[in-house]
Design an enzyme around this catalytic site. Structure first.
Site, PDB file in Angstrom:
ATOM      1  CE  LYS A  32      27.601  66.115  31.128  1.00  0.00           C
ATOM      2  NZ  LYS A  32      28.567  67.220  31.358  1.00  0.00           N
ATOM      3  NE  ARG A 103      31.579  64.513  30.078  1.00  0.00           N
ATOM      4  CZ  ARG A 103      30.867  63.786  29.213  1.00  0.00           C
ATOM      5  NH1 ARG A 103      30.942  62.471  29.215  1.00  0.00           N
ATOM      6  NH2 ARG A 103      30.064  64.387  28.355  1.00  0.00           N
ATOM      7  N   GLY A 112      26.363  76.871  34.341  1.00  0.00           N
ATOM      8  CA  GLY A 112      26.867  77.428  35.591  1.00  0.00           C
ATOM      9  C   GLY A 112      27.613  76.375  36.370  1.00  0.00           C
ATOM     10  CG  MET A 114      34.217  73.165  36.924  1.00  0.00           C
ATOM     11  SD  MET A 114      35.367  71.987  37.613  1.00  0.00           S
ATOM     12  CE  MET A 114      35.316  70.695  36.409  1.00  0.00           C
ATOM     13  NE  ARG A 376      22.127  67.851  26.862  1.00  0.00           N
ATOM     14  CZ  ARG A 376      22.975  68.815  27.174  1.00  0.00           C
ATOM     15  NH1 ARG A 376      23.366  68.981  28.413  1.00  0.00           N
ATOM     16  NH2 ARG A 376      23.431  69.615  26.254  1.00  0.00           N
ATOM     17  CG  HIS A 490      26.588  78.375  25.466  1.00  0.00           C
ATOM     18  ND1 HIS A 490      26.131  79.649  25.714  1.00  0.00           N
ATOM     19  CD2 HIS A 490      26.435  77.682  26.611  1.00  0.00           C
ATOM     20  CE1 HIS A 490      25.744  79.711  26.971  1.00  0.00           C
ATOM     21  NE2 HIS A 490      25.926  78.534  27.539  1.00  0.00           N
ATOM     22  CB  SER A 798     -15.968  82.598  41.819  1.00  0.00           C
ATOM     23  OG  SER A 798     -14.808  82.842  41.066  1.00  0.00           O
ATOM     24  CB  CYS A 865     -12.181  84.146  38.867  1.00  0.00           C
ATOM     25  SG  CYS A 865     -12.640  85.118  40.297  1.00  0.00           S
ATOM     26  CE1 TYR A 885     -15.062  79.392  37.465  1.00  0.00           C
ATOM     27  CE2 TYR A 885     -16.860  78.004  38.221  1.00  0.00           C
ATOM     28  CZ  TYR A 885     -16.241  79.242  38.159  1.00  0.00           C
ATOM     29  OH  TYR A 885     -16.788  80.315  38.799  1.00  0.00           O
TER      30      TYR A 885
HETATM   31  P1  ADP Z   1      28.806  69.847  28.898  1.00  0.00           P
HETATM   32  O1  ADP Z   1      27.896  69.411  29.964  1.00  0.00           O
HETATM   33  O2  ADP Z   1      29.160  71.272  28.933  1.00  0.00           O
HETATM   34  O3  ADP Z   1      28.368  69.348  27.551  1.00  0.00           O
HETATM   35  P2  ADP Z   1      30.663  67.673  28.867  1.00  0.00           P
HETATM   36  O4  ADP Z   1      31.138  67.036  30.102  1.00  0.00           O
HETATM   37  O5  ADP Z   1      29.648  66.927  28.125  1.00  0.00           O
HETATM   38  O6  ADP Z   1      30.198  69.124  29.201  1.00  0.00           O
HETATM   39  O7  ADP Z   1      31.982  67.847  28.016  1.00  0.00           O
HETATM   40  C1  ADP Z   1      32.351  68.886  27.190  1.00  0.00           C
HETATM   41  C2  ADP Z   1      32.951  68.300  25.897  1.00  0.00           C
HETATM   42  O8  ADP Z   1      34.026  67.435  26.176  1.00  0.00           O
HETATM   43  C3  ADP Z   1      31.947  67.496  25.136  1.00  0.00           C
HETATM   44  O9  ADP Z   1      32.065  67.753  23.771  1.00  0.00           O
HETATM   45  C4  ADP Z   1      32.305  66.097  25.456  1.00  0.00           C
HETATM   46  O10 ADP Z   1      31.924  65.243  24.441  1.00  0.00           O
HETATM   47  C5  ADP Z   1      33.827  66.194  25.607  1.00  0.00           C
HETATM   48  N1  ADP Z   1      34.334  65.129  26.480  1.00  0.00           N
HETATM   49  C6  ADP Z   1      33.991  64.923  27.767  1.00  0.00           C
HETATM   50  N2  ADP Z   1      34.591  63.827  28.262  1.00  0.00           N
HETATM   51  C7  ADP Z   1      35.352  63.328  27.255  1.00  0.00           C
HETATM   52  C8  ADP Z   1      36.181  62.187  27.128  1.00  0.00           C
HETATM   53  N3  ADP Z   1      36.346  61.335  28.153  1.00  0.00           N
HETATM   54  N4  ADP Z   1      36.802  61.980  25.967  1.00  0.00           N
HETATM   55  C9  ADP Z   1      36.615  62.845  24.938  1.00  0.00           C
HETATM   56  N5  ADP Z   1      35.846  63.910  24.975  1.00  0.00           N
HETATM   57  C10 ADP Z   1      35.195  64.165  26.120  1.00  0.00           C
HETATM   58 MG    MG Z   2      27.988  67.633  27.108  1.00  0.00          MG
END
Ligand code: ADP
Ligand code: MG
Ligand code: MG
Length: 906
Positions: A32, A103, A112, A114, A376, A490, A798, A865, A885
């Site tokens: 990210k 994030r 898993g 946070m 991503r 999700h 083999s 094999c 092979y």
């Molecule tokens: P995940 O990895 O679970 O997608 P994210 O970090 O991408 O978690 O965030 C979860 C949600 O919060 C996403 O929809 C993201 O776009 C939103 N979000 C994260 N940071 C911000 C921010 N600075 N302003 C507005 N929305 C945010």
């Molecule tokens: Mg996200």
């Protein structure tokens, strides 16, 4: 742990005047963080922020919280100042406050880790500033209550008390809705939201015994520590194990200025994909919500709307909503905000071209301004993986080698799964219609809780919605159904990543967790009831629906052709019947690497002759019984040679302990005694005689052929007579006779002498000859050490890596289930060595055997094999060793072909 050198940053800024990171820094900044930096670098609007590196996470785990926070504090403060300068706001200020999101982000996206906390920095003081800045009191209090909700559950660990209990916050919300007689969150007024904030704080104090933190810096450090702690949480640990990701990767923390999608009707948030993650089709698609924040789309709180007009119309059709109502209530972003849509479309184009791969993006619109919050490489199904790679190649975005390297060989498995039989589908009853979130066909029994997915052999997880806690169970379940959420929920995203069939947003399903029932219209379904799921159409069907073998798509065939262009190692198959041989040929196998002759003896009409042979007391008696077996064997070989049409066929002489063929139950023993006209006692004593303490190391392999040469004679005769017959039909045959379980030179040489003598007799009698070769399995460690001597007379080796692994480790494959799981859990072993070749130990033997063999005969043909022949990681090793092979089961042939091509490229 070495300490940081002076110029090594703990914190990397982006979106400010300076951007320190970039896409190539995933290891340090996480996926990210690296991509946020990259976007900001190439001119995509990203809210400013910074990334705390994964190295800090590792240090945190080693040195503890306090030491690390003390060390990084100056850098974090400086980075916050940089955001403040860019945004013109101040963290914690009551006039002009900066709000941020925290994030997590590992190298690869990992459920898993946070969950994100939004709106951090709010408290009873700073909210005044937010109100003043925006003039929007409702928005301010809505953000505040969301923040408390998120922070308390994510950082402070406030959870429902039991799994079928409501989330404590949701309970308060529902209560208030009832009291106010409203349905939607959006209907709360300022007073309601203020009440929620106070009630929320109360319950936090009550449940955790701690007050909700008011100081923004306390809030921030709490969140940062929680991200690092989540790296060692159960879910993350499970996910890492499942994918074999090492523990020392660590996660980064991203801190970023908030932008708000919940500022009114000119604001919103959404998720989009540059191509279809289910089918791979090159169509931009995604979902959004007006006046909503972050997770609302993914969590399926409200029904999301489609971004493109085309997608919106498709969706409406499935949801049985007419055009009029769609336009009115569920317009696409393309219709509602054409300028924003145009801008978003440009960015998605730019990002896909830049990353040369399908992107999964998140965006937020704040009062008419578009911000991109994440990009991503999108998770996708196996079918989409193949289509996208081949399409990108055709579009000239990537070259052939890159296209091949894009394929995750094991994911091809999904394309080889059965699909619903169209006829059966026509007759099946549709229970409900949802969204086709992840294609595939699945039949199974209903379960309602992820941690009960293992209750049935084939279970279908039915949930209102899924959350990251459910990932483990989702992995076990055959398919996933949700009542809420869209194509980017999700459930949908995770299912596509796992290649698992999923139907989302089937709104007609009324799920009751307490009674464990599912109601649709008037019909009630219970836990354990059978249903079928069609992930390609979104249909949920009654009962079990029949399936058939899949037809492989055009792109799949193209991929296979492309693989062959780069492979240097042949891919053969293990096949005991002409049916298997044909399946494998369809998948592109270039020969048979292993035919196990004993499997031919287990069929009903043959086992009798086989038993007669085993029970015979004299050579004469044994020869008599073998005579009966001869025509059957010959016939089997003929069919296999015909099926392989000139491709080499390696046939292994009888290998398993004879004990496996005799009856062990009294009834069948009696039957046998009658059939053979001998006494029951005689049968019993012979069975007892064959009993061995350790049959896998007993009378088996070439030890049989060496003690009962007439078996080898009969089998050789059957093979070569079959070869001559098929040759007469005008089909090229290449028989390769393989002697199993050789440990000494004489064991092999004497068998070879028998084979050669028998061959001469057959050729003389039939007045015709055919070329054949004689080789050996390399599966006993001793054979490896004398491989140079064995090679003097052998035409090929083999490697039987199943037995070789068994004997090298000293693990019985049949008993290893008792300790291997513990070994894997405790990290004593990294992989199950019967699945992934142990490069370090067994691999060394393979390498040594190859080198010694080729020392004697530089052109010695060498293959493998064992089960490892279709395992990508192992295939790469065999390429390195210089094998000619690999041979694997028919359904793994396509996987091995791509793996072999990748191994040749790298
Ligand atoms: P995940 O990895 O679970 O997608 P994210 O970090 O991408 O978690 O965030 C979860 C949600 O919060 C996403 O929809 C993201 O776009 C939103 N979000 C994260 N940071 C911000 C921010 N600075 N302003 C507005 N929305 C945010
Ligand atoms: Mg996200
Ligand atoms: Mg073996």
């Amino acid at each position: 742990m070495e300490t940081l050198t002076a110029n090594q940053l703990s914190v990397y800024s982006f979106g400010n005047k300076k951007t320190d990171g970039g896409r190539d820094m995933k290891e340090l900044l996480g996926g990210k963080g690296a991509n946020l930096a990259e976007m900001s670098r190439i001119g995509i609007p990203v809210p400013p922020g910074f990334t705390i590196t994964t190295e800090v996470c590792t240090q945190y785990n080693e040195e503890g919280k306090e030491a690390v926070i003390n060390r990084i504090e100056p850098e974090v403060r400086a980075a916050i100042t940089r955001i403040e300068e860019t945004m013109g706001t101040i963290f914690g200020d009551d006039e002009n406050p900066l709000l941020i999101s925290v994030r997590s982000g590992a190298r690869v996206s990992m459920p898993g880790m946070m969950d994100t906390v939004l709106n951090l920095g709010l408290n009873d003081e700073s909210i005044k500033g937010v109100i003043k800045m925006t003039g929007n009191e409702r928005f301010a209090w809505d953000s505040y209550r969301r923040f408390i909700q998120m922070y308390s559950s994510v950082v402070m660990g406030l959870k429902p008390e039991s799994k079928d209990d409501l989330d404590p916050f949701e309970e308060i919300i529902d209560h208030l809705k009832d009291k106010r007689r409203i349905e939607q969150d959006t209907q709360f007024n300022v007073q309601d939201l203020q009440d929620l904030v106070y009630d929320f704080k109360d319950i936090v104090q009550k449940r955790t015994g701690k007050p909700f933190p008011t100081n923004p810096w306390d809030q921030l450090w709490g969140a940062i520590a929680a991200v690092f702690d989540s790296w060692n949480g159960d879910r993350a640990v499970y996910y890492r194990k499942m994918h074999g990701y090492p523990e020392d990767w660590g996660t980064a923390v991203n801190v970023q200025a908030m932008v708000f999608g919940n500022m009114g009707e000119d604001s919103g948030t959404g998720v989009c994909f540059t191509r279809d993650a289910g089918t791979g089709e090159n169509v931009f698609n995604g979902e959004y919500l007006i006046n909503a924040q972050g997770e609302d789309v993914v969590a399926g709180v409200r029904t999301p709307q489609q971004i493109t007009l085309l997608g919106s119309q498709r969706w409406a059709k499935l949801a049985q909503i007419d055009e009029e109502e769609r336009k009115e209530n569920y317009p696409s972003l393309e219709e509602l905000m054409p300028d924003i849509y145009k801008e978003l479309f440009e960015y998605q184009n730019k990002l896909e071209t830049h990353y040369q791969d399908m992107q999964d993006m998140e965006f937020t619109i704040q009062q008419g301004k578009l911000w991109i919050l994440q990009t991503r490489n999108g998770k996708r199904t196996g079918a989409a993986m193949v289509k996208i790679a081949m399409d990108l190649l055709k579009e000239g975005l990537i070259d052939e080698k890159k296209a091949l390297m894009r394929i995750e060989p094991n994911k091809l498995n999904e394309l080889l799964h059965p699909v619903f039989d169209p006829k059966a589908l026509e007759e099946a009853e549709v229970i409900a219609q949802g969204l086709p979130a992840s294609p595939g066909a699945a039949t199974g029994q209903i379960v309602f809780f992820a941690d009960e997915a293992d209750k049935f052999k084939n279970s279908i997880l039915v949930r209102v919605e899924t959350s990251p806690e459910d990932v483990e169970g989702m992995n076990i379940a055959k398919a996933i159904v949700t009542a809420r959420g869209g194509m980017t929920s999700h459930a949908a995203v995770v299912a596509r990543g796992m290649g698992k069939c999923c139907v989302s947003g089937a709104g007609a399903l009324k799920i009751n967790y307490k009674t464990r029932t599912l109601k649709v219209n008037d019909h009630e379904y219970h836990e354990g009831d059978w249903i079928s799921i069609n992930g390609s159409t979104g249909n949920i069907l009654e009962g079990k629906v029949g399936t058939k073998e899949p037809e492989l798509s055009g792109e799949f065939a193209e991929l296979m052709e492309l693989s062959d262009k780069y492979t240097t190692m042949e891919v053969r198959t293990n096949a005991d019947t002409s049916k298997d041989a044909l399946i494998a040929r369809n998948f592109g196998a270039k020969g048979i690497g292993l035919t196990r002759t004993e499997h031919m003896f287990f069929e009903v009409d043959r086992i009798k002759a086989m038993r007669e042979m085993i029970l015979a007391d004299t050579i004469k008696g044994r020869k008599q019984a073998l005579k009966e077996l001869l025509p059957m064997q010959r016939n089997d070989f003929e069919e296999i040679f015909r099926a392989m049409e000139g491709f080499p066929v390696t046939i292994r002489l009888l290998d398993p302990p004879l004990h496996e063929f005799v009856p062990h139950q009294l009834a069948t023993q009696k039957e046998l005694a009658e059939e053979l006209h001998i006494s029951l006692a005689a049968v019993k004593s012979k069975v007892a005689e064959l009993e061995e303490f350790n049959p896998m190391m007993g009378h088996r392999g070439c030890r049989l052929g060496n003690t009962y040469p007439e078996i080898t004679e009969m089998q050789t005769q059957a093979i070569l007579e079959a070869a001559l017959k098929v040759k007469k039909e005008g089909i090229l045959v290449k028989p390769e006779i393989m002697v199993p379980l050789v440990g000494t030179v004489e064991e092999f040489n004497q068998q070879k002498a028998i084979i050669d003598t028998t061959a001469q007799e057959v050729f003389k009698k039939r007045k015709d000859t055919v070329e054949y070769s004689v080789g050996t399995m390399m599966e006993i460690p001793r054979a490896i050490f004398i491989a140079d001597k064995i090679a003097e007379n052998a035409d090929f080796f083999s490697f039987g890596t199943n037995d070789l692994t068994q004997m090298t480790f000293g693990y019985s494959r049949d008993d290893s289930g008792k300790f291997l799981p513990t070994y894997l859990e405790k990290g004593i072993l990294k992989h199950d060595p019967f699945e992934v070749l142990d490069h370090e130990g067994v691999g060394q033997l393979v390498e040594m055997g190859t080198q010694l063999g080729r020392k004697t005969k530089s052109n010695l043909k060498i293959g493998i094999c064992g089960e490892h022949g279709g395992e990508p990681n192992s295939v790469a090793f065999f390429q390195k060793v210089g094998m000619n092979y690999v041979s694997c089961s028919p359904f793994r042939v396509p996987i091995a072909r791509v793996a072999a091509a990748q191994a040749a490229i790298s």
